[in-house]
Every structure is written in structure tokens, then in C-alpha cells.
Design a protein around this motif. Structure first.
Motif, mmCIF file in Angstrom:
data_model
loop_
_atom_site.group_PDB
_atom_site.id
_atom_site.type_symbol
_atom_site.label_atom_id
_atom_site.label_comp_id
_atom_site.label_asym_id
_atom_site.label_seq_id
_atom_site.Cartn_x
_atom_site.Cartn_y
_atom_site.Cartn_z
ATOM 1 N N ASN A 64 -4.829 4.592 2.934
ATOM 2 C CA ASN A 64 -6.102 4.043 2.443
ATOM 3 C C ASN A 64 -6.623 4.852 1.264
ATOM 4 O OD1 ASN A 64 -6.183 1.935 4.287
ATOM 5 N ND2 ASN A 64 -7.322 3.100 5.812
ATOM 6 N N GLN A 65 -6.444 6.172 1.320
ATOM 7 C CA GLN A 65 -6.830 7.019 0.193
ATOM 8 C C GLN A 65 -6.089 6.620 -1.076
ATOM 9 O OE1 GLN A 65 -6.166 11.219 1.105
ATOM 10 N NE2 GLN A 65 -8.339 11.517 0.698
ATOM 11 N N MET A 66 -4.788 6.424 -0.942
ATOM 12 C CA MET A 66 -3.977 6.075 -2.117
ATOM 13 C C MET A 66 -4.414 4.741 -2.705
ATOM 14 S SD MET A 66 -2.127 8.691 -2.510
ATOM 15 C CE MET A 66 -3.322 9.744 -1.647
ATOM 16 N N GLN A 67 -4.690 3.776 -1.839
ATOM 17 C CA GLN A 67 -5.127 2.470 -2.318
ATOM 18 C C GLN A 67 -6.468 2.579 -3.047
ATOM 19 O OE1 GLN A 67 -3.538 -0.388 -2.379
ATOM 20 N NE2 GLN A 67 -5.278 -1.504 -3.267
ATOM 21 N N LYS A 68 -7.375 3.357 -2.475
ATOM 22 C CA LYS A 68 -8.691 3.519 -3.075
ATOM 23 C C LYS A 68 -8.596 4.247 -4.416
ATOM 24 C CE LYS A 68 -13.276 5.498 -2.116
ATOM 25 N NZ LYS A 68 -14.097 6.250 -1.118
ATOM 26 N N ALA A 69 -7.734 5.265 -4.484
ATOM 27 C CA ALA A 69 -7.649 6.079 -5.696
ATOM 28 C C ALA A 69 -6.912 5.379 -6.825
ATOM 29 C CB ALA A 69 -6.961 7.409 -5.378
ATOM 30 N N THR A 70 -5.942 4.536 -6.488
ATOM 31 C CA THR A 70 -5.089 3.953 -7.523
ATOM 32 C C THR A 70 -5.234 2.446 -7.667
ATOM 33 O OG1 THR A 70 -3.207 3.519 -6.042
ATOM 34 C CG2 THR A 70 -3.365 5.727 -7.021
ATOM 35 N N GLY A 71 -5.823 1.785 -6.650
ATOM 36 C CA GLY A 71 -5.880 0.328 -6.680
ATOM 37 C C GLY A 71 -4.521 -0.320 -6.531
ATOM 38 N N GLY A 72 -3.538 0.460 -6.037
ATOM 39 C CA GLY A 72 -2.199 -0.091 -5.861
ATOM 40 C C GLY A 72 -1.380 -0.163 -7.132
ATOM 41 N N VAL A 73 -1.839 0.518 -8.189
ATOM 42 C CA VAL A 73 -1.082 0.528 -9.443
ATOM 43 C C VAL A 73 -1.019 1.942 -10.004
ATOM 44 C CG1 VAL A 73 -1.662 -1.852 -10.035
ATOM 45 C CG2 VAL A 73 -3.119 0.012 -10.840
ATOM 46 N N LEU A 74 0.040 2.230 -10.735
ATOM 47 C CA LEU A 74 0.195 3.501 -11.417
ATOM 48 C C LEU A 74 0.114 3.267 -12.921
ATOM 49 C CD1 LEU A 74 3.192 5.014 -9.395
ATOM 50 C CD2 LEU A 74 0.744 5.446 -9.069
ATOM 51 N N ASN A 75 -0.614 4.119 -13.602
ATOM 52 C CA ASN A 75 -0.716 4.038 -15.058
ATOM 53 C C ASN A 75 0.458 4.810 -15.651
ATOM 54 O OD1 ASN A 75 -1.331 4.222 -17.777
ATOM 55 N ND2 ASN A 75 -3.532 4.415 -17.417
ATOM 56 N N ILE A 76 1.458 4.077 -16.138
ATOM 57 C CA ILE A 76 2.671 4.693 -16.666
ATOM 58 C C ILE A 76 2.836 4.281 -18.128
ATOM 59 C CG2 ILE A 76 5.179 4.856 -16.431
ATOM 60 C CD1 ILE A 76 4.854 4.271 -13.465
ATOM 61 N N ASP A 77 2.709 5.262 -19.005
ATOM 62 C CA ASP A 77 2.822 5.008 -20.446
ATOM 63 C C ASP A 77 1.886 3.900 -20.901
ATOM 64 O OD1 ASP A 77 4.761 6.960 -20.742
ATOM 65 O OD2 ASP A 77 6.408 5.567 -20.346
ATOM 66 N N GLY A 78 0.658 3.904 -20.357
ATOM 67 C CA GLY A 78 -0.332 2.923 -20.774
ATOM 68 C C GLY A 78 -0.201 1.566 -20.115
ATOM 69 N N ARG A 79 0.759 1.401 -19.239
ATOM 70 C CA ARG A 79 0.941 0.135 -18.536
ATOM 71 C C ARG A 79 0.571 0.290 -17.074
ATOM 72 N NH1 ARG A 79 6.503 -1.397 -18.426
ATOM 73 N NH2 ARG A 79 6.885 0.841 -18.367
ATOM 74 N N GLN A 80 0.038 -0.743 -16.490
ATOM 75 C CA GLN A 80 -0.329 -0.739 -15.084
ATOM 76 C C GLN A 80 0.837 -1.298 -14.259
ATOM 77 O OE1 GLN A 80 -3.556 0.523 -13.972
ATOM 78 N NE2 GLN A 80 -3.232 1.274 -16.060
ATOM 79 N N ILE A 81 1.512 -0.416 -13.532
ATOM 80 C CA ILE A 81 2.690 -0.798 -12.748
ATOM 81 C C ILE A 81 2.313 -0.811 -11.267
ATOM 82 C CG2 ILE A 81 5.080 -0.261 -12.177
ATOM 83 C CD1 ILE A 81 4.641 -0.976 -15.106
ATOM 84 N N ALA A 82 2.441 -1.948 -10.633
ATOM 85 C CA ALA A 82 2.087 -2.075 -9.218
ATOM 86 C C ALA A 82 3.132 -1.390 -8.340
ATOM 87 C CB ALA A 82 1.967 -3.548 -8.835
ATOM 88 N N TYR A 83 2.679 -0.872 -7.212
ATOM 89 C CA TYR A 83 3.608 -0.306 -6.224
ATOM 90 C C TYR A 83 3.251 -0.844 -4.841
ATOM 91 C CZ TYR A 83 -0.113 2.965 -4.822
ATOM 92 O OH TYR A 83 -1.298 3.510 -4.375
ATOM 93 N N GLU A 84 4.226 -0.861 -3.965
ATOM 94 C CA GLU A 84 4.058 -1.333 -2.595
ATOM 95 C C GLU A 84 4.679 -0.315 -1.648
ATOM 96 O OE1 GLU A 84 5.398 -5.168 0.204
ATOM 97 O OE2 GLU A 84 6.232 -4.898 -1.816
ATOM 98 N N ILE A 85 3.976 0.022 -0.569
ATOM 99 C CA ILE A 85 4.489 0.974 0.413
ATOM 100 C C ILE A 85 4.891 0.217 1.674
ATOM 101 C CG2 ILE A 85 3.950 2.988 1.833
ATOM 102 C CD1 ILE A 85 1.883 3.708 -0.407
ATOM 103 N N LEU A 86 6.145 0.360 2.070
ATOM 104 C CA LEU A 86 6.668 -0.309 3.255
ATOM 105 C C LEU A 86 6.842 0.742 4.346
ATOM 106 C CD1 LEU A 86 7.671 -1.912 0.624
ATOM 107 C CD2 LEU A 86 9.252 -3.030 2.160
ATOM 108 N N LEU A 87 5.914 0.776 5.292
ATOM 109 C CA LEU A 87 5.902 1.787 6.343
ATOM 110 C C LEU A 87 6.727 1.309 7.534
ATOM 111 C CD1 LEU A 87 4.779 4.403 7.644
ATOM 112 C CD2 LEU A 87 2.756 3.072 8.314
#
Length: 426
Positions: A64-87
Motif C-alpha cells: 500500500n505504501q508503494m502504491q501511495k508513493a508511486t501511483g503504480g508507475v515509475l518515472n523512467i527517463d521522463g516517461r511514466q512506466i506502469a508496474y504490477e506486483i504479483l504476490l
């Protein structure tokens, strides 16, 4: 026509990605990094049920912390790249850990896997990633059991797996230094089961104990669950053991500690790895938990902060307690920091469609996390590193039934000592 690459009769996803990337390059359609429409898939394997479940109590909070801090995306070289965690739940079983890791790789086609919590989780998951050429980052297993249980060669290491935690040398040095703070006959009783940790301890520690003038009473390896520790307790009494050095999970320690009380076996200091790190596992013992000692992998007093949320170690612990209603425990810092490590690596990778590029980014990690510095080039084995490890003792608490106080900082000099170890009282 290009043949589909195979490894050991299995589909080689790493080879396929490289071949596919080469084909795209030939057509002029290749891109320098991940296509914006694709989501980075991160597999996560943890023991959410079974005797090791205490290691996973922070997972939901940290996700939940990661989702809140990043919104589910990483800022990589100015682009918003989505990520998904499969637990996935390993069920505290190494065979199940291997199965779910395989499913994540072959069925879900994850880009990387993270895992934690004892060799029963990290070893099979890392082996599966090594077999399939998938980047993997793990923690929360002493480095020697992680490395040697996999048949590791210190001169070679592994190609696709990275690991950080304390080493057996750190742990043993810290615990024996705490044992040395109390007056005893220096006779140690071993509780080392027939598993990754127990076998590693049984091989490495007797020579160390002998070199430092400690005697050893070792009942031998045993399979868990063990219905009774009465024979071990009887041997410890006969050998006049005053110090216990074990590595057994909460259900096993409960059996041992209750039988020790029944036989009036009263050691002066007790360590039981996989149990004494968790206040929730110790609270049922009431006052009989006060005085137990442990290495301290992480605590609110550690002088580090998160690279994701900016929180200090204390602020991270405070938020966890406020949100969960439970007391902090050591794995919290490591559950959080593993995302610091992989997010940092993903942001530095040259080509997110190439597993080798992601792996290279992990290998060159140089990052100070909420757990301390992580640099996989520092060893003690290839693609591993140690983290600061103090020593502590449980005492009667104020806000909670138990508090952990720092008693040694041999391998974590930046952590302040709060008091000297006191012998157990009965």
C-alpha cells in the motif's frame, strides 16, 4: 527460420527476448527502452501462511505504501512506466516456493522476482530464477545459508540473483559478544534443525565457538515439526548449558521453551532465530520473554531514511504501528527496502525489455536505503552484500508488552548502544 531457444527442454524466455529484440532492431522498430504500453511485471514470493507467516505481516502495508508513493508507475527517463506486483504465497514450504516462482516466470512472464524470509523461500526462488534467466533480488536470509545451500562457488557466484542481509559471521559475532556481557560458564546449547539455516550453522559455528573458548552441547540435526524437545533439554541440563543458540520458528520455540520450564532448565541467555525477532511471537510467553536476545537487522533507531518515501526508520515504524495497530518488527525495514533496490535498478536499466540489462543494473546498485547501504559489489560473495546488524535484548515494554533495546553495535557502529545485556531471571 530462427529456432525457439530452449534451456533443459524448457522455453528459454531470456533467449527469446534477446532474439526478438534483435529481430526488431533489424526491422528498425526497436526502441531504446520499454514500450510505454507495456507494464513491468514484478513477481513477489513470501511465506504468507504456515510457521514463517510472521515474516509476511508487513507485506500488505508496504505494498500500500508503494502504491501511495508511486501511483503504480515509475518515472523512467521522463516517461511514466506502469508496474504490477504479483504476490504469491510460498506457504512456508520450499517446494511450493519453487512452484509459484516457476508459475510467475513461465505463465505470468514476469520481468523480475523479489522474495524474502529464510532459506526455505529465498533459495528455491533464486534457483528457479537462475535456471530461467530472470533477475531476482532477495533478502532476510543469512548470506551463507542463502549462498551455500544453492551450491554457490565464492569465486564464481550466480548470474541472475542478488541478495542482501547479515552474514553468519556478523550474527555470531554480535550474539557471542552479547553472551560475553554476562557471567557464564560459556557452555552453549545448539538448536540447529535439519534445514538451510540449521545445517549452515552446524557447519560454520562449532570452530568459531571453540576458537573463542565456548563449549558446545549439540543434540544433532532434527526435522521439524518436532513433537518434543525434552531430550535436548535433558542433554543441556546434563552438560550444564547456560547459553542457548538456536534457529527455530515460533511453534518450535514454544514447544522448547515450555519444556525447558517444565524441566526447570534455566539458561542465562537464549537466542532463537526465526522467533526472537518478532514481538508478536514472544508476547504469549509474558514475562518469560523478557531478557531473550537477538541480532537486530533493523529498528526505528537505525539512522537511515527511505529513498522512496523519505521516511526515517522511526517514521516508517510509527506509520506501520498507526495503520496496522501492531508493533513494528525487524522485517518491516527489509520489506520496504527491497522496493527501494528494485525501483532504483529499474530506473537505471538501459533496456527494460532485456533481462540482462535489468540484471546489470541490479549488480551495480549503490544505494543507501532505510536498512542501510546496499552495494552488491562489496560481497562477501558475488552479487551479495551485508547490512548493518546490531544486537538487542527484549525488556518489559511501555506502549507494548515488550521493547527491544540495543546492547551491541559491533557491526553497526552508527547505532547507539542503550544498555548492557542482563541475564534472564526466573
Amino acid at each position: 527460420m530462427t529456432n525457439t531457444p530452449l534451456t533443459g527442454g524448457r522455453f528459454d524466455r531470456r533467449g527469446f527476448l534477446k532474439t526478438g529484440a534483435a529481430a526488431l532492431a533489424a526491422t528498425g522498430l526497436a526502441r531504446p527502452a520499454l514500450a510505454q504500453s507495456r507494464t513491468i511485471k514484478i513477481g513477489m514470493v513470501m511465506p504468507q501462511t504456515g510457521p514463517l507467516a510472521f515474516f509476511s505481516e508487513h507485506v500488505e502495508f508496504v505494498l500500500n505504501q508503494m502504491q501511495k508513493a508511486t501511483g503504480g508507475v515509475l518515472n523512467i527517463d521522463g516517461r511514466q512506466i506502469a508496474y504490477e506486483i504479483l504476490l504469491r504465497d510460498s506457504q512456508s514450504n520450499p517446494n511450493r516456493a519453487s512452484e509459484v516462482a516457476s508459475e510467475l516466470i513461465l505463465d505470468q512472464e514476469v520481468d523480475l522476482i523479489i522474495a524474502a524470509a529464510t532459506p526455505e523461500t529465498t533459495v528455491p526462488v533464486s534457483d528457479m530464477c537462475e535456471l530461467n534467466g530472470i533477475p531476482c533480488v532477495t533478502n532476510d536470509t543469512p548470506i551463507e545459508p542463502y549462498f551455500f545451500a544453492r551450491g554457490g562457488d565464492p569465486d564464481v557466484g550466480f548470474e541472475w540473483t542478488n541478495h542482501y542481509f547479515f552474514s553468519g559471521q556478523q550474527s555470531a559475532g554480535t550474539l557471542l559478544k552479547m553472551f560475553g556481557q554476562i557471567e557464564s560458564n560459556k557452555m552453549v546449547g545448539a538448536l540447529w534443525p535439519n534445514d538451510g539455516d540449521g545445517n549452515a550453522f552446524a557447519e560454520a559455528y562449532p570452530p568459531l565457538f571453540d576458537s573463542l573458548g565456548y563449549g558446545l552441547s549439540d543434540p544433532g540435526r532434527f526435522d521439524m515439526p518436532l513433537s518434543s524437545y525434552a531430550a535436548a533439554v535433558s542433554q543441556f541440563k546434563a552438560d550444564e548449558v547456560e547459553l542457548i543458540y538456536g534457529v527455530i520458528p515460533p511453534p518450535e520455540f514454544t514447544t522448547f521453551w515450555n519444556e525447558a520450564a517444565q524441566q526447570k532448565f534455566q539458561p542465562k541467555a537464549v537466542y532463537a532465530g526465526k522467533t526472537v525477532q518478532f514481538p508478536a511471537a514472544l508476547e504469549p510467553f509474558g514475562a518469560r520473554a523478557e531478557g531473550l536476545v537477538t541480532e537486530v537487522w533493523w529498528a526505528p533507531v537505525y539512522p537511515y531514511a527511505s529513498t522512496i518515501t523519505g521516511q526515517t526508520a522511526k517514521e516508517l515504524a510509527d506509520e506501520y504501528e498507526a495503520v496496522s495497530g501492531r508493533q513494528w518488527s525487524m522485517p518491516l525495514g527489509f520489506r520496504h527496502s527491497i522496493f527501494e533496490v528494485i525501483f532504483d535498478g529499474l530506473k537505471r536499466a538501459q533496456d527494460l525489455d532485456d533481462p540482462a540489462s535489468i540484471q546489470e543494473a541490479f549488480n551495480t546498485t549503490d544505494l543507501t536505503t532505510v536498512c542501510g547501504p546496499i552495494d552488491f559489489r562489496t560481497g562477501p560473495f558475488p552479487n551479495t552484500c551485508t547490512t548493518p546488524t546490531a544486537g538487542g535484548q527484549w525488556v518489559k515494554g511501555e506502549k507494548y508488552p515488550l521493547d527491544l533495546v540495543i546492547c551491541d553495535n559491533l557491526t553497526a557502529p552508527e547505532v547507539e548502544i542503550e544498555r548492557q545485556v542482563q541475564p534472564l531471571t526466573y
